[in-house]
Design a protein around this motif. Structure first.
Motif, PDB file in Angstrom:
ATOM      1  N   LEU A  82       0.544  -1.187   0.524  1.00  0.00           N
ATOM      2  CA  LEU A  82      -0.101  -0.024  -0.015  1.00  0.00           C
ATOM      3  C   LEU A  82       0.730   1.553  -0.239  1.00  0.00           C
ATOM      4  O   LEU A  82       0.961   2.260  -0.569  1.00  0.00           O
ATOM      5  CB  LEU A  82      -0.504  -0.317   1.654  1.00  0.00           C
ATOM      6  CG  LEU A  82      -1.884  -0.844   1.216  1.00  0.00           C
ATOM      7  CD1 LEU A  82      -2.718  -0.902   2.630  1.00  0.00           C
ATOM      8  CD2 LEU A  82      -2.466  -1.209   0.295  1.00  0.00           C
ATOM      9  N   LYS A  83       1.664   1.269   0.976  1.00  0.00           N
ATOM     10  CA  LYS A  83       2.604   2.534   0.946  1.00  0.00           C
ATOM     11  C   LYS A  83       3.430   2.664  -0.481  1.00  0.00           C
ATOM     12  O   LYS A  83       3.585   3.966  -1.228  1.00  0.00           O
ATOM     13  CB  LYS A  83       3.633   2.121   1.859  1.00  0.00           C
ATOM     14  CG  LYS A  83       2.972   2.113   3.328  1.00  0.00           C
ATOM     15  CD  LYS A  83       4.298   1.812   4.255  1.00  0.00           C
ATOM     16  CE  LYS A  83       5.218   2.975   4.517  1.00  0.00           C
ATOM     17  NZ  LYS A  83       6.159   2.987   6.045  1.00  0.00           N
ATOM     18  N   LYS A  84       3.899   1.700  -1.141  1.00  0.00           N
ATOM     19  CA  LYS A  84       4.168   1.493  -2.387  1.00  0.00           C
ATOM     20  C   LYS A  84       3.252   2.588  -3.392  1.00  0.00           C
ATOM     21  O   LYS A  84       3.533   2.742  -4.635  1.00  0.00           O
ATOM     22  CB  LYS A  84       4.564   0.740  -3.108  1.00  0.00           C
ATOM     23  CG  LYS A  84       5.767   0.287  -4.253  1.00  0.00           C
ATOM     24  CD  LYS A  84       5.812  -0.857  -4.824  1.00  0.00           C
ATOM     25  CE  LYS A  84       6.645  -0.997  -6.574  1.00  0.00           C
ATOM     26  NZ  LYS A  84       6.747  -1.788  -7.032  1.00  0.00           N
ATOM     27  N   GLU A  85       1.888   2.214  -3.579  1.00  0.00           N
ATOM     28  CA  GLU A  85       0.800   2.187  -4.385  1.00  0.00           C
ATOM     29  C   GLU A  85       1.107   3.715  -3.460  1.00  0.00           C
ATOM     30  O   GLU A  85       0.653   4.192  -4.824  1.00  0.00           O
ATOM     31  CB  GLU A  85       0.435   1.524  -3.749  1.00  0.00           C
ATOM     32  CG  GLU A  85      -0.094   0.050  -4.869  1.00  0.00           C
ATOM     33  CD  GLU A  85      -0.266   0.168  -6.395  1.00  0.00           C
ATOM     34  OE1 GLU A  85      -0.934   1.113  -6.834  1.00  0.00           O
ATOM     35  OE2 GLU A  85       0.032  -0.771  -7.209  1.00  0.00           O
ATOM     36  N   GLY A 123      -0.305   5.793   8.023  1.00  0.00           N
ATOM     37  CA  GLY A 123      -1.118   6.991   7.645  1.00  0.00           C
ATOM     38  C   GLY A 123      -2.289   6.518   6.874  1.00  0.00           C
ATOM     39  O   GLY A 123      -2.655   6.925   5.855  1.00  0.00           O
ATOM     40  N   LEU A 124      -3.311   5.326   7.406  1.00  0.00           N
ATOM     41  CA  LEU A 124      -3.476   4.730   5.958  1.00  0.00           C
ATOM     42  C   LEU A 124      -5.014   4.027   7.035  1.00  0.00           C
ATOM     43  O   LEU A 124      -5.647   2.848   7.141  1.00  0.00           O
ATOM     44  CB  LEU A 124      -3.215   3.733   5.297  1.00  0.00           C
ATOM     45  CG  LEU A 124      -1.992   3.649   4.211  1.00  0.00           C
ATOM     46  CD1 LEU A 124      -0.797   2.147   3.715  1.00  0.00           C
ATOM     47  CD2 LEU A 124      -2.618   4.649   3.023  1.00  0.00           C
ATOM     48  N   ASP A 125      -5.170   5.171   7.532  1.00  0.00           N
ATOM     49  CA  ASP A 125      -6.443   4.985   9.162  1.00  0.00           C
ATOM     50  C   ASP A 125      -7.509   4.909   7.579  1.00  0.00           C
ATOM     51  O   ASP A 125      -9.045   3.896   8.252  1.00  0.00           O
ATOM     52  CB  ASP A 125      -6.747   6.089   9.414  1.00  0.00           C
ATOM     53  CG  ASP A 125      -5.267   6.231  10.517  1.00  0.00           C
ATOM     54  OD1 ASP A 125      -4.290   6.709   9.773  1.00  0.00           O
ATOM     55  OD2 ASP A 125      -5.603   6.284  11.478  1.00  0.00           O
ATOM     56  N   ALA A 126      -8.057   4.925   7.346  1.00  0.00           N
ATOM     57  CA  ALA A 126      -8.950   4.896   6.393  1.00  0.00           C
ATOM     58  C   ALA A 126      -9.682   3.358   5.051  1.00  0.00           C
ATOM     59  O   ALA A 126      -9.959   3.128   4.451  1.00  0.00           O
ATOM     60  CB  ALA A 126      -9.376   6.467   5.135  1.00  0.00           C
ATOM     61  N   PHE A 127      -8.012   2.937   5.348  1.00  0.00           N
ATOM     62  CA  PHE A 127      -7.834   1.381   4.124  1.00  0.00           C
ATOM     63  C   PHE A 127      -8.883   1.178   5.045  1.00  0.00           C
ATOM     64  O   PHE A 127      -8.590   0.702   6.184  1.00  0.00           O
ATOM     65  CB  PHE A 127      -6.761   1.584   4.340  1.00  0.00           C
ATOM     66  CG  PHE A 127      -6.180   0.020   3.323  1.00  0.00           C
ATOM     67  CD1 PHE A 127      -5.988  -0.020   1.669  1.00  0.00           C
ATOM     68  CD2 PHE A 127      -6.797  -1.128   3.803  1.00  0.00           C
ATOM     69  CE1 PHE A 127      -6.684  -0.883   1.017  1.00  0.00           C
ATOM     70  CE2 PHE A 127      -6.585  -2.289   3.045  1.00  0.00           C
ATOM     71  CZ  PHE A 127      -6.552  -1.881   1.579  1.00  0.00           C
ATOM     72  N   ARG A 128      -9.813   0.040   4.141  1.00  0.00           N
ATOM     73  CA  ARG A 128     -11.023  -0.756   4.648  1.00  0.00           C
ATOM     74  C   ARG A 128     -10.002  -2.282   4.156  1.00  0.00           C
ATOM     75  O   ARG A 128      -9.590  -3.140   3.507  1.00  0.00           O
ATOM     76  CB  ARG A 128     -11.841  -0.696   2.413  1.00  0.00           C
ATOM     77  CG  ARG A 128     -12.874   0.261   2.759  1.00  0.00           C
ATOM     78  CD  ARG A 128     -13.875   0.813   2.405  1.00  0.00           C
ATOM     79  NE  ARG A 128     -13.427   1.056   1.160  1.00  0.00           N
ATOM     80  CZ  ARG A 128     -14.055   0.837  -0.047  1.00  0.00           C
ATOM     81  NH1 ARG A 128     -15.061   0.848   0.008  1.00  0.00           N
ATOM     82  NH2 ARG A 128     -13.528   1.861  -0.942  1.00  0.00           N
ATOM     83  N   MET A 129      -9.956  -3.032   5.556  1.00  0.00           N
ATOM     84  CA  MET A 129      -9.642  -4.423   4.942  1.00  0.00           C
ATOM     85  C   MET A 129     -10.785  -5.368   5.732  1.00  0.00           C
ATOM     86  O   MET A 129     -11.919  -4.351   7.265  1.00  0.00           O
ATOM     87  CB  MET A 129      -8.565  -4.796   6.124  1.00  0.00           C
ATOM     88  CG  MET A 129      -8.302  -3.978   7.476  1.00  0.00           C
ATOM     89  SD  MET A 129      -7.416  -4.786   8.210  1.00  0.00           S
ATOM     90  CE  MET A 129      -7.754  -4.474  10.558  1.00  0.00           C
ATOM     91  N   PHE A 130     -11.386  -7.075   5.458  1.00  0.00           N
ATOM     92  CA  PHE A 130     -12.389  -6.961   5.910  1.00  0.00           C
ATOM     93  C   PHE A 130     -11.650  -8.538   5.749  1.00  0.00           C
ATOM     94  O   PHE A 130     -11.067  -9.409   5.192  1.00  0.00           O
ATOM     95  CB  PHE A 130     -13.407  -7.099   4.506  1.00  0.00           C
ATOM     96  CG  PHE A 130     -14.392  -5.949   3.896  1.00  0.00           C
ATOM     97  CD1 PHE A 130     -14.924  -5.289   5.276  1.00  0.00           C
ATOM     98  CD2 PHE A 130     -13.456  -5.282   3.019  1.00  0.00           C
ATOM     99  CE1 PHE A 130     -15.449  -4.368   4.719  1.00  0.00           C
ATOM    100  CE2 PHE A 130     -14.171  -4.137   2.724  1.00  0.00           C
ATOM    101  CZ  PHE A 130     -14.850  -3.136   3.725  1.00  0.00           C
TER     102      PHE A 130
END
Length: 512
Positions: A98-101, A142-149
């Motif tokens: 995710l950090k790379k993206e 810094g990716l608090d809003a990322f969605r994981m299920f």
């Protein structure tokens, strides 16, 4: 007059609020065309076919790259330090991707473009706290809003939590199950063939072609309604036909099964025994490089164990809970269908991959050493598989892969002390995997592997003596019957753990 203030003194810490569990923003159907589902953590063959299944269901899907030692270090940095190495590897793997993206675009773009789907559960180990490690890592990155299920193992319908963007309907669920069946069979045959291939690299090429063939088959399979798909999956010859095509590809490989190699059965914690790469020190390829044949751990066996666990509850409640006996009977029927489906696909592969062990037999073998109702990790199945492989001459050696301080595997390793006391000739290598202590783990394995090599050679010499043939005579017979040198020739099990010894006894039987 001065106005009253309610401000706290500067040295007073803010009052902590109530704990709130991680709750991702739902993934909606309207987002399906623009959002990619990320997943990973298995071996590459099944991941590729699961991608096809998700795509055939109308989703965009992408497999995360194989976890590396850099991911391990990242996982330790951004999540809690007390986690086991599978958690560190998978957490760091997701964060680094995710950090790379985000570096290429932005964090906001990543939050909108991807969602992460992984397994979740309650249990005796840290597996039940994976979501907390992921949440902490995302927040620290810094990716608090990322969605994981997290897909709970005991709950298939989770639309209320996930939203309707991820449609895990019956066709998709059954497609995932059949994907596991097919790729388990391909992987099993691959590991039986590669150590004996005459042309190096040929097996690797055939497997890649086979997986792509399966990808196209699953991606373009006929679409059916929810309940029509159940009947179709259970009765169709579609997948058996594809597996016969896979077998035909393997038929082009010439093998030399007279190379004497010890067979090593892999067991252990699910992630470590399944993945191929840095998380388990590349143990599969390392064993092959050291001159062994690997008997891999099938996902199909693990799922069969989960079925058995569910049925044990109905066993315990028969006569106490209304309908328990009926549920037990229905469950046994489902388990029988499960095994019959796997065996049908195995027959399409010429019965070359290993058979499924019977779960009740594994439970019986493990019973004196491990209680069947202790179900953390793989529970008593780890002990049962080790005894089964030893007694049935399926392997010369057992290699159990356990994360550092993993409670369920610590219990199984403790129980194995009793097994070794009963079967002192069972070669057992329990490896504690920390992720960065490769030399220690592999040197321990090498000591046991040395004994396994001696045992395989002794077994081969005894087979030659029993057959009354010399090695040259056996080779001459194989040269006269070239079909026996194909990867798809079925050498029957003649009571030996090694392919070379079984082949000698088989040739002697045919030559009479």
């Amino acid at each position: 007059m001065a106005t009253a203030t309610t401000e706290r003194p500067t040295d007073q810490q803010p009052t902590p609020g109530h704990y709130r569990a991680y709750t991702p923003r739902p993934f909606t159907r309207a987002e399906r065309d623009s959002v990619t589902i990320l997943f990973g953590g298995l071996h590459w063959r099944v991941e590729r076919i699961l991608q096809a299944v998700l795509e055939s269901g109308g989703h965009k899907a992408q497999v995360l790259p194989v976890a590396t030692k850099d991911d391990l270090l990242t996982g330790r940095e951004v999540a809690d330090i007390g986690q086991c190495c599978p958690t560190s590897f998978t957490t760091g793997n997701l964060v680094n991707f995710l950090k790379k993206e985000a570096k290429a675009t932005s964090a906001a773009s990543v939050n909108e473009k991807f969602v992460y789907l992984t397994a979740g559960s309650c249990g005796a180990c840290r597996f039940g706290q994976y979501h907390q490690s992921y949440e902490l890592a995302l927040r620290n990155s810094g990716l608090d809003a990322f969605r994981m299920f997290l897909l709970a193992q005991d709950q298939l319908d989770q639309k209320a939590a996930m939203g309707d963007g991820l449609d895990l309907n019956l066709p998709v669920t059954l497609g995932c199950l059949w994907a596991i069946f097919c790729t388990d069979l391909v992987q099993d045959l691959e590991y039986q063939v590669r150590p004996y291939e005459v042309v190096p690299g040929q097996t690797e090429a055939v497997v890649k072609e086979s997986v792509e063939l399966l990808y196209q088959a699953f991606r373009n399979r006929p679409q059916r309604g929810p309940w029509q798909s159940v009947l179709w999956f259970l009765t169709t010859g579609y997948f058996a036909k594809v597996m016969r095509q896979v077998r035909a590809k393997f038929d082009a490989i010439e093998v030399d099964r007279l190379r004497v190699k010890p067979t090593v059965k892999i067991t252990g914690e699910f992630y470590l025994q399944t993945v191929e790469g840095d998380p388990n020190y590349n143990i599969h390829r390392w064993l092959e490089a050291e001159g062994a044949e690997v008997y891999p751990a099938g996902i199909t066996v693990w799922m069969d164990y989960l079925l058995r666990l569910g049925l044990q509850r109905f066993e315990d409640y028969s006569g106490i809970e209304r309908g328990a006996r009926l549920k037990l009977g229905l469950g046994r029927t489902v388990q029988a269908i499960y095994r019959a489906t796997f065996n049908r696909l195995r027959r399409a592969m010429g019965n070359l991959p290993h058979e499924l062990p019977y779960q009740l037999e594994l439970r019986r073998l493990a019973a004196p050493y491990f209680h069947s109702r202790l179900d953390g990790g793989e529970g008593d199945m780890l002990v049962g598989k080790a005894i089964w492989a030893h007694q049935k001459k399926k392997a010369h050696m057992i290699c159990e892969l356990s994360p550092y301080s993993c409670m369920p595997n610590t219990m199984s390793i403790g129980a194995m002390a009793g097994v070794i006391g009963k079967y002192p000739d069972l070669l057992y290598a329990p490896l504690e995997i920390k992720g960065d202590a490769e030399v220690h783990a592999l040197s321990r394995c090498q000591m046991i592997l040395t004994e396994a090599k001696k045992r395989a050679q002794r077994e081969f010499d005894e087979a030659l003596e029993k057959s009354g043939m010399t090695l040259e005579q056996v080779r001459a017979y194989l040269d006269a019957h070239p079909a026996m040198k194909r990867a798809t020739y079925l050498v029957p099990h003649m009571g030996c753990a090694g392919q070379a010894a079984n082949l000698v006894l088989h040739v002697a039987q045919r030559a009479k």
